[in-house]
Design a protein around this motif. Sequence first.
Motif, PDB file in Angstrom:
ATOM      1  N   PHE A  65       8.259  12.708 -12.821  1.00 34.44           N
ATOM      2  CA  PHE A  65       8.041  11.301 -13.156  1.00 34.44           C
ATOM      3  C   PHE A  65       8.282  11.054 -14.643  1.00 34.44           C
ATOM      4  O   PHE A  65       8.942  10.106 -15.045  1.00 34.44           O
ATOM      5  CB  PHE A  65       6.623  10.918 -12.778  1.00 34.44           C
ATOM      6  N   TYR A  66       7.734  11.997 -15.478  1.00 31.16           N
ATOM      7  CA  TYR A  66       7.870  11.807 -16.913  1.00 31.16           C
ATOM      8  C   TYR A  66       9.237  12.247 -17.395  1.00 31.16           C
ATOM      9  O   TYR A  66       9.753  11.748 -18.378  1.00 31.16           O
ATOM     10  CB  TYR A  66       6.771  12.570 -17.649  1.00 31.16           C
ATOM     11  N   MET A  67       9.805  13.177 -16.660  1.00 32.70           N
ATOM     12  CA  MET A  67      11.130  13.643 -17.084  1.00 32.70           C
ATOM     13  C   MET A  67      12.175  12.566 -16.859  1.00 32.70           C
ATOM     14  O   MET A  67      13.090  12.391 -17.669  1.00 32.70           O
ATOM     15  CB  MET A  67      11.510  14.916 -16.316  1.00 32.70           C
ATOM     16  N   LEU A 101       4.241   9.895  -7.251  1.00 31.82           N
ATOM     17  CA  LEU A 101       5.257  10.117  -8.270  1.00 31.82           C
ATOM     18  C   LEU A 101       4.630  10.334  -9.636  1.00 31.82           C
ATOM     19  O   LEU A 101       5.128  11.093 -10.467  1.00 31.82           O
ATOM     20  CB  LEU A 101       6.195   8.911  -8.305  1.00 31.82           C
ATOM     21  N   LYS A 102       3.506   9.636  -9.858  1.00 30.68           N
ATOM     22  CA  LYS A 102       2.844   9.733 -11.165  1.00 30.68           C
ATOM     23  C   LYS A 102       2.358  11.149 -11.434  1.00 30.68           C
ATOM     24  O   LYS A 102       2.382  11.632 -12.564  1.00 30.68           O
ATOM     25  CB  LYS A 102       1.676   8.747 -11.208  1.00 30.68           C
ATOM     26  N   GLN A 108       0.837  -1.206   0.000  1.00 29.23           N
ATOM     27  CA  GLN A 108       0.000   0.000   0.000  1.00 29.23           C
ATOM     28  C   GLN A 108       0.867   1.249   0.000  1.00 29.23           C
ATOM     29  O   GLN A 108       0.590   2.222  -0.702  1.00 29.23           O
ATOM     30  CB  GLN A 108      -0.922  -0.008   1.222  1.00 29.23           C
ATOM     31  N   ARG A 109       1.906   1.228   0.825  1.00 32.33           N
ATOM     32  CA  ARG A 109       2.824   2.371   0.834  1.00 32.33           C
ATOM     33  C   ARG A 109       3.465   2.561  -0.536  1.00 32.33           C
ATOM     34  O   ARG A 109       3.596   3.671  -1.027  1.00 32.33           O
ATOM     35  CB  ARG A 109       3.899   2.156   1.904  1.00 32.33           C
ATOM     36  N   GLU A 110       3.803   1.447  -1.146  1.00 30.89           N
ATOM     37  CA  GLU A 110       4.442   1.516  -2.457  1.00 30.89           C
ATOM     38  C   GLU A 110       3.490   2.095  -3.495  1.00 30.89           C
ATOM     39  O   GLU A 110       3.864   2.912  -4.331  1.00 30.89           O
ATOM     40  CB  GLU A 110       4.911   0.113  -2.866  1.00 30.89           C
ATOM     41  N   VAL A 111       2.241   1.683  -3.430  1.00 33.40           N
ATOM     42  CA  VAL A 111       1.232   2.207  -4.358  1.00 33.40           C
ATOM     43  C   VAL A 111       1.064   3.703  -4.160  1.00 33.40           C
ATOM     44  O   VAL A 111       0.994   4.478  -5.126  1.00 33.40           O
ATOM     45  CB  VAL A 111      -0.104   1.467  -4.164  1.00 33.40           C
TER      46      VAL A 111
END
Length: 285
Positions: free
Chosen positions: A227-229, A221-222, A212-215
């Motif tokens: 995130f995209y850079m 981050l998303k 859950q923490r990871e999600v």
Amino acid sequence: MAEKDDGLGLSLSLRCPEEQYKNVNPPPQQPPAATAAPFPLNLFGSHLHSDAFPSSADRNAEQPRSLFRGIDINQSITVIDACDEEVIVSSPNSTVSSVSGKRSREREENDGERDSSSLEIDDDDGGDAATRKKLRLSKEQATVLEQTFKSHNTLNPKQKLALAKQLNLRPRQVEVWFQNRRARTKLKQTEVDCEYLRRCCENLTEENRRLQREVNELRTLKHSPQFYMNMSPPTTLTMCPQCERVAVSSSSSMAVGRAHHQLPMPMTSWAAIIPPQPLDAHRPT
DNA sequence: CTTACATTCAGGTTTACCTCA
DNA sequence: TATGAGGTAAACCTGAATGTA
């Protein structure tokens, strides 16, 4: 109280409960012959050595019980002598442990008889059969019973009689002891199983929290421009030569082939917690 | 095949005995 | 030392399963 669990010598790295205690099929009456250790302390002597511990398959088949119906408990010693002559004997208490009403009545009758059938039974009771007198087994008796139980957790009638004769107990006492001992073993195993499952639950709960923490971190981050850079674009577009499907790969076509045709099962986190091994491997002993 | 009976076992309960605070 | 609570083990009860005549 005199006998703690450790003192019982319970071996609890046993089988899965579903298999061990399945009620649909009756449990094996005897362990496999390969696991049957020689009888401890040479209890039964040579004349009973082989016949007293038959395999499970012929346990009941060898008992022409009708020959001995209605046998008197007081004849137990005499009956054992008959064993020496290869006469097969049913439990003297078998008439006691049958239909409930009849069983109760006859048990009461046997209660009146048992004072004379065992040296361990009350010698000071004065024939008061209404109150059952409990007797502690001696240490030697308990030791022999334990050792026997380790080899065979069930007894056939011949084993029961021989053991009762050696320990100077009534066959019914030996029978009851084994029944209670099996119950204690099962209770202990249940406790072990519960503890094992509790630990599994704890591990899964902790793993669930971690995921859950990871999600949440990934979601955060998303929505971040970084995130995209930081995301490196796919370097190649390759097609699988066999299924002719385009796949994204950052390195080589081997990865595509692996993804399409080998598809190893993803190693999930819980699978890492509970590796695919027999349940017994994780149980405390 | 059906039935009655004998036997054994599991599960649960009762009870005597023991230990300990 | 007496005692009551709690634990344990022996004994018991009940129902189910199985084998046999």
